[in-house]
Design a protein around this motif. Sequence first.
Motif, PDB file in Angstrom:
ATOM      1  N   UNK A   1      26.423   8.686 109.842  1.00  0.00           N
ATOM      2  CA  UNK A   1      24.349   8.016 109.253  1.00  0.00           C
ATOM      3  C   UNK A   1      23.765   8.502 110.199  1.00  0.00           C
ATOM      4  N   UNK A   2      22.758   8.739 110.338  1.00  0.00           N
ATOM      5  CA  UNK A   2      21.373   9.261 111.322  1.00  0.00           C
ATOM      6  C   UNK A   2      21.581   8.277 112.087  1.00  0.00           C
ATOM      7  N   UNK A   3      21.874   7.078 111.965  1.00  0.00           N
ATOM      8  CA  UNK A   3      21.717   6.160 113.228  1.00  0.00           C
ATOM      9  C   UNK A   3      22.611   6.227 114.710  1.00  0.00           C
ATOM     10  N   UNK A   4      23.554   7.788 114.492  1.00  0.00           N
ATOM     11  CA  UNK A   4      24.485   7.734 115.171  1.00  0.00           C
ATOM     12  C   UNK A   4      24.098   9.779 116.206  1.00  0.00           C
ATOM     13  N   UNK A   5      22.831   9.445 115.335  1.00  0.00           N
ATOM     14  CA  UNK A   5      22.494  11.043 116.364  1.00  0.00           C
ATOM     15  C   UNK A   5      21.458  10.506 117.575  1.00  0.00           C
ATOM     16  N   UNK A   6      21.585  10.947 118.483  1.00  0.00           N
ATOM     17  CA  UNK A   6      21.310  10.180 120.026  1.00  0.00           C
ATOM     18  C   UNK A   6      19.485  10.021 119.621  1.00  0.00           C
ATOM     19  N   UNK A   7      18.714  11.372 119.161  1.00  0.00           N
ATOM     20  CA  UNK A   7      17.195  11.156 118.563  1.00  0.00           C
ATOM     21  C   UNK A   7      16.706   9.530 118.307  1.00  0.00           C
ATOM     22  N   UNK A   8      17.732   9.695 116.949  1.00  0.00           N
ATOM     23  CA  UNK A   8      17.681   8.509 116.153  1.00  0.00           C
ATOM     24  C   UNK A   8      17.595   7.624 117.254  1.00  0.00           C
ATOM     25  N   UNK A   9      18.962   7.177 117.808  1.00  0.00           N
ATOM     26  CA  UNK A   9      19.054   5.982 118.869  1.00  0.00           C
ATOM     27  C   UNK A   9      18.053   5.960 120.153  1.00  0.00           C
ATOM     28  N   UNK A  10      17.432   7.007 120.322  1.00  0.00           N
ATOM     29  CA  UNK A  10      16.420   6.950 121.647  1.00  0.00           C
ATOM     30  C   UNK A  10      15.203   6.225 121.160  1.00  0.00           C
ATOM     31  N   UNK A  11      14.512   6.568 119.782  1.00  0.00           N
ATOM     32  CA  UNK A  11      13.807   6.656 119.372  1.00  0.00           C
ATOM     33  C   UNK A  11      12.895   4.585 118.696  1.00  0.00           C
ATOM     34  N   UNK A  12      14.579   4.334 118.582  1.00  0.00           N
ATOM     35  CA  UNK A  12      14.710   2.667 117.999  1.00  0.00           C
ATOM     36  C   UNK A  12      14.601   2.055 119.199  1.00  0.00           C
ATOM     37  N   UNK A  13      15.708   2.491 120.385  1.00  0.00           N
ATOM     38  CA  UNK A  13      16.061   2.196 121.567  1.00  0.00           C
ATOM     39  C   UNK A  13      14.411   1.395 122.121  1.00  0.00           C
ATOM     40  N   UNK A  14      14.023   2.586 122.468  1.00  0.00           N
ATOM     41  CA  UNK A  14      12.338   2.616 122.935  1.00  0.00           C
ATOM     42  C   UNK A  14      11.500   2.171 121.620  1.00  0.00           C
TER      43      UNK A  14
END
Length: 392
Positions: free
Chosen positions: A287-300
């Motif tokens: 899942x693309x939600x596992x990529x760090x870039x995705x996680x950082x953007x959504x965390x912000x």
Amino acid sequence: MKKATVKEAAMSKQSYFTEEHQMFRDALRKFLEKEAIPYFEQWEEEGLVPRGFWKKVGENGFLCSWIGEEYGGLGADFLFTVILNEELCRIGFGLGGLDLHSGIVVPYINNFGTEEQKRRYLPGCMSGDIITAIAMTEPGAGSDLASIRTTAIKEGDSYLLNGQKTFISNGIQSDVLVVVAKTNPKAVPAHKGISLFLVESDMPGFSRGRKLNKVGLHSQDTAELVFENVKVPAANLLGEEGNGFYHLMKELQQERILSVVGAQVAAEEMLRMTIEYVKEREAFGQPIGKFQNTQFKLAEMATHVQIGRTFLDDLIVKHMSGEELQKEVSMAKWWISDNARKMAPECMQLHGGYGYLEEYKIARWYRDIAVVPIYAGSNEIMKTIIAKKLGL
């Protein structure tokens, strides 16, 4: 809900919504699931929310629930208006005309109208038989209301109204309009010559211009209006002559809070649907939600959304307590709407190519959210207000 109860709820860090509020929300959601969601895409294509839907909303007691019992209303508090705004916005900003009517325009009649005006208009506003609009903006005057050119000159027991308005939400379907005009074009300063009038759509000389073709908010009708020697009875003066600017300023706090509610809901919805999407969409075997870039953007984004909600909730409590919040509301209008606008392309990007398809709701949010930093006072004006309140 009494003001003290609201404050106590806020102090105890509990939701300020009572069981009665939740019952109202649940009933409204069930109603909208049946009467709005199945038809909303069609309304977007047609560019109009049908009057029949307005009538159903009114018949079920969701419109103007704050109107006093003496006029047939529920006498509900501001939180009922917030709930209506939130639930309509979650479906789509194209339903915003009902928010405008219920939470922004009709309160002008209630707060500044004569007893005769209230009895004439409020019941119909509540039932959905009367659709309202407020006509402020002109082709050459937006945020600078003092520069409007529409005039209303007293002649006997009437005013002769002449001018043009544009960007008027509910402009096509409105039955009663709160029109901003100059009763004293020579007043110094200019804003002291402004007055408000209740203009009915069947008055001779009133006509509707173009139904404006907007980037977003497709189902919310927005129009140009023309007034050519419209004879408005003096009895239709709303509030005091020459005090129109002050009446507008008094109501702007609630208008801007409600615009912030819409922006916050948009941010929350975009975040929710994007999180759901990245959990399901796979690339490179995961899942693309596992990529760090995705996680950082959504965390912000999640952090910004939470900060916005906390700020907004605090403003709602203070507004219900009668506090003057010009600086804080201006801050919220700027920051929360700007945050939602910045989130839209980020969320669309995380949807990939599918985010560019009309079948995905993020595409509509991308279009619709663009206007929020503009209406209810542009964000540049908000920053000017903040600066003034800081003594600059």
